[in-house]
Design a protein around this motif. Structure first.
Motif, PDB file in Angstrom:
ATOM      1  N   ALA A  75       8.094   1.105   0.940  1.00 21.03           N
ATOM      2  CA  ALA A  75       7.663   1.446  -0.411  1.00 21.03           C
ATOM      3  C   ALA A  75       6.138   1.458  -0.491  1.00 21.03           C
ATOM      4  CB  ALA A  75       8.243   0.456  -1.417  1.00 21.03           C
ATOM      5  N   SER A  76       5.513   0.434   0.065  1.00 13.75           N
ATOM      6  CA  SER A  76       4.051   0.356   0.064  1.00 13.75           C
ATOM      7  C   SER A  76       3.441   1.507   0.848  1.00 13.75           C
ATOM      8  CB  SER A  76       3.594  -0.975   0.659  1.00 13.75           C
ATOM      9  OG  SER A  76       4.022  -2.049  -0.156  1.00 13.75           O
ATOM     10  N   PHE A  77       4.048   1.841   1.998  1.00 11.58           N
ATOM     11  CA  PHE A  77       3.550   2.941   2.830  1.00 11.58           C
ATOM     12  C   PHE A  77       3.642   4.265   2.079  1.00 11.58           C
ATOM     13  CE2 PHE A  77       4.336   6.380   5.871  1.00 11.58           C
ATOM     14  CZ  PHE A  77       3.180   6.299   6.638  1.00 11.58           C
ATOM     15  N   ALA A  78       4.752   4.487   1.399  1.00  8.00           N
ATOM     16  CA  ALA A  78       4.959   5.743   0.672  1.00  8.00           C
ATOM     17  C   ALA A  78       3.945   5.929  -0.453  1.00  8.00           C
ATOM     18  CB  ALA A  78       6.374   5.794   0.111  1.00  8.00           C
ATOM     19  N   MET A  79       3.506   4.836  -1.051  1.00  2.76           N
ATOM     20  CA  MET A  79       2.603   4.917  -2.197  1.00  2.76           C
ATOM     21  C   MET A  79       1.143   4.683  -1.829  1.00  2.76           C
ATOM     22  SD  MET A  79       5.018   5.591  -4.192  1.00  2.76           S
ATOM     23  CE  MET A  79       4.228   5.695  -5.784  1.00  2.76           C
ATOM     24  N   ALA A  80       0.848   4.481  -0.555  1.00  2.00           N
ATOM     25  CA  ALA A  80      -0.497   4.065  -0.137  1.00  2.00           C
ATOM     26  C   ALA A  80      -1.586   5.038  -0.564  1.00  2.00           C
ATOM     27  CB  ALA A  80      -0.525   3.869   1.379  1.00  2.00           C
ATOM     28  N   GLU A  81      -1.361   6.324  -0.369  1.00  2.00           N
ATOM     29  CA  GLU A  81      -2.397   7.308  -0.692  1.00  2.00           C
ATOM     30  C   GLU A  81      -2.660   7.352  -2.196  1.00  2.00           C
ATOM     31  OE1 GLU A  81      -3.386  12.039   0.113  1.00  2.00           O
ATOM     32  OE2 GLU A  81      -1.750  11.067   1.181  1.00  2.00           O
ATOM     33  N   ALA A  82      -1.594   7.344  -2.971  1.00  2.00           N
ATOM     34  CA  ALA A  82      -1.757   7.342  -4.427  1.00  2.00           C
ATOM     35  C   ALA A  82      -2.380   6.028  -4.902  1.00  2.00           C
ATOM     36  CB  ALA A  82      -0.403   7.553  -5.103  1.00  2.00           C
ATOM     37  N   ALA A  83      -2.008   4.923  -4.262  1.00  2.00           N
ATOM     38  CA  ALA A  83      -2.516   3.616  -4.669  1.00  2.00           C
ATOM     39  C   ALA A  83      -4.034   3.546  -4.597  1.00  2.00           C
ATOM     40  CB  ALA A  83      -1.899   2.518  -3.807  1.00  2.00           C
ATOM     41  N   GLU A  84      -4.632   4.221  -3.623  1.00  2.00           N
ATOM     42  CA  GLU A  84      -6.089   4.212  -3.503  1.00  2.00           C
ATOM     43  C   GLU A  84      -6.744   4.806  -4.743  1.00  2.00           C
ATOM     44  OE1 GLU A  84      -7.602   5.912   0.057  1.00  2.00           O
ATOM     45  OE2 GLU A  84      -6.342   4.669   1.379  1.00  2.00           O
ATOM     46  N   LEU A  85      -6.127   5.830  -5.315  1.00  2.00           N
ATOM     47  CA  LEU A  85      -6.652   6.416  -6.549  1.00  2.00           C
ATOM     48  C   LEU A  85      -6.499   5.451  -7.721  1.00  2.00           C
ATOM     49  CD1 LEU A  85      -5.217  10.037  -6.205  1.00  2.00           C
ATOM     50  CD2 LEU A  85      -7.546   9.293  -5.744  1.00  2.00           C
ATOM     51  N   PHE A  86      -5.364   4.777  -7.761  1.00  2.00           N
ATOM     52  CA  PHE A  86      -5.119   3.817  -8.835  1.00  2.00           C
ATOM     53  C   PHE A  86      -6.155   2.695  -8.796  1.00  2.00           C
ATOM     54  CE2 PHE A  86      -1.285   6.057  -9.423  1.00  2.00           C
ATOM     55  CZ  PHE A  86      -0.670   5.622 -10.579  1.00  2.00           C
ATOM     56  N   TRP A  87      -6.453   2.212  -7.623  1.00  2.00           N
ATOM     57  CA  TRP A  87      -7.350   1.073  -7.489  1.00  2.00           C
ATOM     58  C   TRP A  87      -8.788   1.424  -7.859  1.00  2.00           C
ATOM     59  CZ3 TRP A  87      -5.065  -0.010  -1.992  1.00  2.00           C
ATOM     60  CH2 TRP A  87      -3.751  -0.490  -2.140  1.00  2.00           C
ATOM     61  N   LYS A  88      -9.131   2.702  -7.818  1.00  2.00           N
ATOM     62  CA  LYS A  88     -10.489   3.126  -8.169  1.00  2.00           C
ATOM     63  C   LYS A  88     -10.689   3.226  -9.676  1.00  2.00           C
ATOM     64  CE  LYS A  88     -11.254   5.743  -3.893  1.00  2.00           C
ATOM     65  NZ  LYS A  88     -11.403   7.099  -3.289  1.00  2.00           N
ATOM     66  N   ALA A  89      -9.596   3.226 -10.423  1.00  2.00           N
ATOM     67  CA  ALA A  89      -9.689   3.346 -11.885  1.00  2.00           C
ATOM     68  C   ALA A  89      -9.835   1.968 -12.521  1.00  2.00           C
ATOM     69  CB  ALA A  89      -8.441   4.042 -12.422  1.00  2.00           C
ATOM     70  N   ASP A  90     -10.472   1.943 -13.686  1.00  2.00           N
ATOM     71  CA  ASP A  90     -10.566   0.688 -14.434  1.00  2.00           C
ATOM     72  C   ASP A  90      -9.202   0.322 -15.016  1.00  2.00           C
ATOM     73  OD1 ASP A  90     -13.416   0.366 -14.114  1.00  2.00           O
ATOM     74  OD2 ASP A  90     -13.653   2.007 -15.548  1.00  2.00           O
TER      75      ASP A  90
END
Length: 202
Positions: A23-38
Motif C-alpha cells: 500500500a505504501s509503495f503504491a502511494m509513494a509517488e503521490a505521497a511526496e506531493l501530499f507532504w509538500k503541501a501545508d
C-alpha cells in the motif's frame, strides 16, 4: 499556504488487501506531493466496514465498502482532511458511515461532507497558515444518501446552503473553498451547467 486537493479514493476493485508495504509503495509517488503541501484533502468514495454484516441500500450503480485494513492507503498519503460528500458514503446505511467517520477521526483526520444531519454535513474544515485562513466545505450532487434536517447522510448540493457557507466563511475572516463531487463518469469536462454553477460560486 498550499492546499492540495485530490480526487476519489476507492478500493472496490481489490480482491484482498495486499499488505501495508505494498500500500505504501503504491502511494509513494503521490505521497511526496501530499507532504509538500501545508494541508491536503482526499475524497473517500468507499466506506469501511464488514460487507457481510451490512445491508446495501437500493440504488443505481455499485455499493462500495471495504475492510478497515484498506485505510492504510489513506495513511500512506496522510491527508489532513477526508471528504465524504459523495454518492457512496451511505451505500450500506448510516452504521458503516459513522464507523468510517469515527475510525478516521480517531486517527487524527478531519472528516467533512457527512454527518448526523444537513447542518453537520455542511460543517467546514478550517485551516490556517501564514496569516491566511480557509474554510473548506465538501458538497456532492443529490443522488443517494443525502442528509436532511433530521436524517444522517451527505452534504447534498443546495444553492442556499452553499451560498450561506461562502457568506459565513467570509464574514468570519476565512477564504471559502467549495469541494464539489459531481459530474458525468468518464467525461473529462464539466457540463455547461456545472461550469456556470462553479463560476457562480467564484
Amino acid at each position: 499556504m498550499k492546499i492540495l486537493f485530490a480526487a476519489d479514493m476507492s478500493f472496490n476493485y481489490f480482491d484482498a488487501f495486499p499488505g501495508s508495504e505494498k500500500a505504501s509503495f503504491a502511494m509513494a509517488e503521490a505521497a511526496e506531493l501530499f507532504w509538500k503541501a501545508d494541508y491536503s484533502m482526499v475524497n473517500l468514495e468507499n466506506i469501511f466496514g464488514n460487507k457481510e454484516e451490512g445491508e446495501p441500500i437500493l440504488k443505481s450503480g455499485p455499493n462500495l465498502i471495504s475492510d478497515d485494513c484498506f485505510w492504510e492507503y489513506i495513511y500512506a498519503l496522510d491527508p489532513d482532511i477526508v471528504g465524504l460528500a459523495n454518492n457512496h458514503t451511505k451505500d450500506y446505511g448510516e452504521g458503516p458511515m459513522f464507523h468510517t467517520i469515527q475510525m478516521l477521526s480517531d486517527r487524527g483526520y478531519t472528516c467533512i461532507g457527512a454527518g448526523r444531519n444537513l447542518e453537520e454535513a455542511y460543517r467546514p474544515a478550517r485551516v490556517s497558515k501564514d496569516g491566511v485562513n480557509a474554510a473548506i466545505v465538501a458538497v456532492c450532487e443529490n443522488e443517494f444518501g443525502g442528509a436532511t434536517d433530521s436524517q444522517s447522510g451527505t452534504a447534498g448540493y443546495r444553492l442556499g446552503l452553499v451560498s450561506a457557507a461562502i457568506r459565513n466563511a467570509k464574514q468570519e475572516g476565512y477564504k471559502p473553498i467549495i469541494y464539489f463531487h459531481g459530474g458525468n463518469e468518464k467525461n473529462p469536462f464539466p457540463s455547461p451547467g456545472k461550469a456556470e454553477l462553479y463560476r457562480h460560486f467564484v
